[in-house]
Design an enzyme around this catalytic site. Structure first.
Site, mmCIF file in Angstrom:
data_model
loop_
_atom_site.group_PDB
_atom_site.id
_atom_site.type_symbol
_atom_site.label_atom_id
_atom_site.label_comp_id
_atom_site.label_asym_id
_atom_site.label_seq_id
_atom_site.Cartn_x
_atom_site.Cartn_y
_atom_site.Cartn_z
ATOM 1 N N VAL A 143 0.835 -1.201 0.000
ATOM 2 C CA VAL A 143 0.000 0.000 0.000
ATOM 3 C C VAL A 143 0.868 1.248 0.000
ATOM 4 O O VAL A 143 0.665 2.167 -0.801
ATOM 5 C CB VAL A 143 -0.946 -0.017 1.216
ATOM 6 C CG1 VAL A 143 -1.729 1.277 1.308
ATOM 7 C CG2 VAL A 143 -1.896 -1.194 1.120
ATOM 8 N N THR A 149 -5.607 -0.242 6.645
ATOM 9 C CA THR A 149 -6.955 -0.584 7.076
ATOM 10 C C THR A 149 -6.959 -0.684 8.601
ATOM 11 O O THR A 149 -6.240 -1.503 9.172
ATOM 12 C CB THR A 149 -7.373 -1.937 6.458
ATOM 13 O OG1 THR A 149 -7.216 -1.820 5.051
ATOM 14 C CG2 THR A 149 -8.815 -2.288 6.783
ATOM 15 N N PHE A 193 -8.233 0.777 -2.150
ATOM 16 C CA PHE A 193 -8.936 -0.409 -2.620
ATOM 17 C C PHE A 193 -8.113 -1.129 -3.678
ATOM 18 O O PHE A 193 -8.645 -1.786 -4.557
ATOM 19 C CB PHE A 193 -10.313 -0.017 -3.186
ATOM 20 C CG PHE A 193 -11.205 0.625 -2.149
ATOM 21 C CD1 PHE A 193 -11.965 -0.162 -1.299
ATOM 22 C CD2 PHE A 193 -11.262 2.003 -2.009
ATOM 23 C CE1 PHE A 193 -12.773 0.413 -0.330
ATOM 24 C CE2 PHE A 193 -12.074 2.593 -1.040
ATOM 25 C CZ PHE A 193 -12.833 1.800 -0.201
ATOM 26 N N LEU A 194 -6.791 -0.947 -3.604
ATOM 27 C CA LEU A 194 -5.957 -1.495 -4.678
ATOM 28 C C LEU A 194 -5.798 -3.007 -4.563
ATOM 29 O O LEU A 194 -5.808 -3.575 -3.485
ATOM 30 C CB LEU A 194 -4.593 -0.815 -4.692
ATOM 31 C CG LEU A 194 -3.705 -0.864 -3.458
ATOM 32 C CD1 LEU A 194 -2.850 -2.106 -3.447
ATOM 33 C CD2 LEU A 194 -2.838 0.383 -3.452
ATOM 34 N N ARG A 195 -5.673 -3.620 -5.718
ATOM 35 C CA ARG A 195 -5.455 -5.061 -5.795
ATOM 36 C C ARG A 195 -4.008 -5.350 -6.149
ATOM 37 O O ARG A 195 -3.462 -4.662 -7.026
ATOM 38 C CB ARG A 195 -6.345 -5.677 -6.897
ATOM 39 C CG ARG A 195 -7.788 -5.730 -6.530
ATOM 40 C CD ARG A 195 -8.658 -5.883 -7.752
ATOM 41 N NE ARG A 195 -8.617 -4.668 -8.574
ATOM 42 C CZ ARG A 195 -9.298 -4.496 -9.696
ATOM 43 N NH1 ARG A 195 -10.048 -5.463 -10.145
ATOM 44 N NH2 ARG A 195 -9.218 -3.370 -10.366
ATOM 45 N N PHE A 207 -16.190 -11.195 -9.555
ATOM 46 C CA PHE A 207 -16.067 -11.909 -8.284
ATOM 47 C C PHE A 207 -17.100 -13.025 -8.138
ATOM 48 O O PHE A 207 -17.712 -13.204 -7.097
ATOM 49 C CB PHE A 207 -16.137 -10.920 -7.102
ATOM 50 C CG PHE A 207 -14.775 -10.415 -6.746
ATOM 51 C CD1 PHE A 207 -14.145 -9.500 -7.561
ATOM 52 C CD2 PHE A 207 -14.086 -10.895 -5.639
ATOM 53 C CE1 PHE A 207 -12.858 -9.065 -7.288
ATOM 54 C CE2 PHE A 207 -12.805 -10.463 -5.351
ATOM 55 C CZ PHE A 207 -12.195 -9.546 -6.185
ATOM 56 N N CYS A 223 -5.437 -9.203 2.520
ATOM 57 C CA CYS A 223 -6.590 -8.380 2.905
ATOM 58 C C CYS A 223 -7.837 -9.156 3.299
ATOM 59 O O CYS A 223 -8.318 -9.019 4.419
ATOM 60 C CB CYS A 223 -6.932 -7.419 1.768
ATOM 61 S SG CYS A 223 -5.722 -6.126 1.613
ATOM 62 N N ARG A 235 0.879 -14.878 1.479
ATOM 63 C CA ARG A 235 0.149 -14.719 2.736
ATOM 64 C C ARG A 235 -1.269 -15.287 2.617
ATOM 65 O O ARG A 235 -1.994 -14.956 1.698
ATOM 66 C CB ARG A 235 0.095 -13.235 3.146
ATOM 67 C CG ARG A 235 1.400 -12.769 3.753
ATOM 68 C CD ARG A 235 1.362 -11.312 4.073
ATOM 69 N NE ARG A 235 1.398 -10.488 2.880
ATOM 70 C CZ ARG A 235 1.312 -9.158 2.886
ATOM 71 N NH1 ARG A 235 1.155 -8.536 4.025
ATOM 72 N NH2 ARG A 235 1.371 -8.465 1.764
HETATM 73 C C1 UDX Z 1 -8.369 -7.244 -2.395
HETATM 74 C C2 UDX Z 1 -9.428 -6.247 -2.872
HETATM 75 O O1 UDX Z 1 -9.864 -6.614 -4.190
HETATM 76 C C3 UDX Z 1 -8.891 -4.833 -2.853
HETATM 77 O O2 UDX Z 1 -9.912 -3.926 -3.226
HETATM 78 C C4 UDX Z 1 -8.398 -4.531 -1.434
HETATM 79 O O3 UDX Z 1 -7.853 -3.241 -1.352
HETATM 80 C C5 UDX Z 1 -7.356 -5.550 -1.008
HETATM 81 O O4 UDX Z 1 -7.910 -6.871 -1.108
HETATM 82 P P1 UDX Z 1 -6.227 -8.449 -3.440
HETATM 83 O O5 UDX Z 1 -6.049 -9.097 -2.102
HETATM 84 O O6 UDX Z 1 -5.021 -7.910 -4.127
HETATM 85 O O7 UDX Z 1 -7.289 -7.241 -3.330
HETATM 86 O O8 UDX Z 1 -6.826 -9.552 -4.408
HETATM 87 P P2 UDX Z 1 -8.155 -9.821 -5.254
HETATM 88 O O9 UDX Z 1 -7.809 -9.735 -6.677
HETATM 89 O O10 UDX Z 1 -9.305 -9.051 -4.786
HETATM 90 O O11 UDX Z 1 -8.380 -11.360 -4.915
HETATM 91 C C6 UDX Z 1 -8.472 -11.808 -3.557
HETATM 92 C C7 UDX Z 1 -8.590 -13.300 -3.505
HETATM 93 O O12 UDX Z 1 -9.872 -13.719 -3.954
HETATM 94 C C8 UDX Z 1 -7.575 -14.054 -4.365
HETATM 95 O O13 UDX Z 1 -7.099 -15.183 -3.645
HETATM 96 C C9 UDX Z 1 -8.378 -14.475 -5.576
HETATM 97 O O14 UDX Z 1 -7.867 -15.639 -6.178
HETATM 98 C C10 UDX Z 1 -9.753 -14.742 -4.932
HETATM 99 N N1 UDX Z 1 -10.878 -14.621 -5.861
HETATM 100 C C11 UDX Z 1 -11.161 -13.421 -6.454
HETATM 101 C C12 UDX Z 1 -11.696 -15.722 -6.082
HETATM 102 O O15 UDX Z 1 -11.467 -16.822 -5.532
HETATM 103 N N2 UDX Z 1 -12.786 -15.574 -6.904
HETATM 104 C C13 UDX Z 1 -13.099 -14.398 -7.506
HETATM 105 O O16 UDX Z 1 -14.101 -14.356 -8.225
HETATM 106 C C14 UDX Z 1 -12.248 -13.295 -7.277
#
Ligand code: UDX
Length: 461
Positions: free
Chosen positions: A11, A122, A152-154, A266, A277, A344
């Protein structure tokens, strides 16, 4: 404008780089000297696509230091972006936040116009109020307004998410909001040089700036993450039902997603979510609600579903192989998702441990995350950076991370190397041709006979 960022994790470093890219002069404070030394040479401490190039491109406006005093001179805002890891009871551990606040307050000079103190990390609802109280106590002569500005970054697309956000949330008193409005103006107006290859990735709509009270901003971050996590757990349960009823999850989610009230994002079933996160924030929200006398039943169920989902792979392996003891199992992917080297809370790590505990010979592969996985798995499993080595002689392969490296393998590649080409697709990501050419098991992709191992027994183990 001159701003400071405290903390150089995903972040902090991304925020700092994005603000520098947008035209601000950014001083970054990081207490780890080795980290600072390598950042000065342009090396981020983690893998994030294009971050090093962006850092290099705005190096003139991006400075790294271990000294708060140096970094704070003349800054209009200080962003706190330190870690808030989960404590044993699931609540957020705020020790790094408190230490950052103290350092900031101790290093303010009287000649400075007091900067706005902004929490990017957060933090539990009410932390902004506690910070404001602490400042009043520690530095009664200073007037530092405190704001919450959650990100809210990924991971994997963090720069893009920071420069092209769909919303910017600013919570706090008007004085703080005014400074943040100014800081975010180039991002709202998109007056910066477009990121190479990512020109207006979300079309031409500009982000909405949502100004609220501090507590609502703090809660919104938890609520957004918990909602997305719940959505994933929901769709994973639909997939589990599909398996039992002989329905197809892709068809079901295509129909669900076509409803604009639901939307298609999602809704991807698989081994469940991981990362820095969702697991942490869902537990923290649950704990936070409980501390205030409310049982957040939905979030608690989403956590439980997610934790058992990864073990469904174990059920499938045990069922198809007649037990996993002595079997060679290749785990393809160790990172919690593609595009990152972060392990993680990755489902692969828990699964590797569970398989090893049951006597399986596990060999894990990842194109980026082997070094990080080695730190947490140590000698539990063999790790390799060669897909060929991972698959050779394997009794089964499990796709745990949807890296393109795996998606481009054809069925023959598996058949030529594995003892038996059993492929469990933990991300429902493998192409149709591979699915037809191996012994394939996805999640919610058609009839699955009842596994021989009871789910409750596997989870309890
Ligand atoms: C997330 C949020 O999207 C972001 O807005 C916040 O600030 C931080 O947490 P991130 O952890 O980088 O971001 O990953 P993200 O792409 O959201 O995926 C999270 C997890 O969910 C991953 O393990 C991904 O594989 C899983 N996932 C995502 C699913 O299993 N199914 C989906 O449809 C989407």
């Amino acid at each position: 404008m001159k701003v400071a960022v405290v903390g150089c994790g995903y972040v902090g470093l991304t925020t700092a780089t994005a603000l520098a890219w947008a035209g601000h002069r950014v001083n970054v404070v990081e207490i780890d000297e080795r980290r600072v030394a390598s950042l000065r040479e342009g090396h981020p401490p983690f893998f994030e696509a294009h971050l090093d190039e962006a850092m290099a491109a705005c190096a003139r406006r991006l400075r790294f230091s271990t000294s708060h005093a140096e970094a704070l001179v003349g800054t209009r805002a200080v962003f706190i972006a330190v870690g808030t890891p989960a404590s044993k009871d699931g609540s957020a551990d705020l020790s790094q936040v408190w230490s950052a606040v103290e350092q900031i307050v101790c290093n303010l000079t009287r000649s400075n116009v007091d900067p706005v103190l902004v929490t990017k990390s957060t933090v539990p609802v009410g932390t902004g109020d506690d910070i404001a109280d602490r400042i009043r106590h520690l530095a009664p002569h200073h007037q530092l307004p405190v704001a919450s500005n959650p990100e809210f970054l990924r991971q994997g697309r963090s720069l893009r998410d920071s420069l092209y956000p769909d919303r910017i949330v600013i919570g706090g008193p008007e004085r703080a909001r005014a400074v943040l409005r100014e800081i975010y103006r180039p991002i709202v107006e998109r007056s910066f040089e477009p990121l190479p290859g990512t020109t207006h990735p979300y079309g031409h709509t500009t982000p909405s700036v949502i100004e609220v009270d501090r507590r609502s901003a703090e809660l919104a971050k938890y609520a957004a993450n918990a909602f997305l996590a719940t959505r994933i757990s929901f769709v994973n349960e639909v997939a589990n039902v599909c398996d039992r009823l002989g329905a197809d999850i892709d068809s079901v989610t295509a129909i669900m997603g076509a409803d604009p009230r639901i939307g298609s994002h999602f809704l991807h079933a698989g081994v469940g979510y991981g990362g820095s996160c969702f697991p942490k924030d869902t537990r923290a929200l649950h704990q936070l609600a409980r501390m205030h006398g409310y049982e957040f039943a939905l979030v608690s169920a989403a956590i439980r579903v997610n934790e058992s989902q990864r073990f469904r792979v174990l059920e499938r392996l045990a069922w198809t192989l007649g037990g996993v003891e002595g079997r060679r199992i290749a785990l393809l992917g160790l990172a919690f998702k593609a595009g990152t080297d972060d392990v993680r809370e990755a489902p692969s790590i828990a699964l590797a441990r569970a398989l090893a505990a049951r006597g399986a010979n596990v060999i894990g592969h990842d194109p980026r995350a082997v070094a990080n996985a080695r730190q947490v798995l140590q000698k539990v499993v063999v790790l390799t950076t060669s897909i060929d080595e991972a698959l050779r002689g394997a009794d089964a392969a499990v796709l745990m991370t949807e890296w393109p490296d795996y998606l481009s393998l054809d069925a023959q590649y598996y058949r030529a190397r594995m003892r038996r080409p059993i492929v469990i697709d933990g991300r429902n990501a493998l192409p149709e041709a591979v699915r037809r050419g191996v012994e394939y098991y996805g999640f919610g992709r058609g009839a699955l006979r009842q596994p021989t191992i009871e789910r409750s027994r596997v989870a309890a183990d």
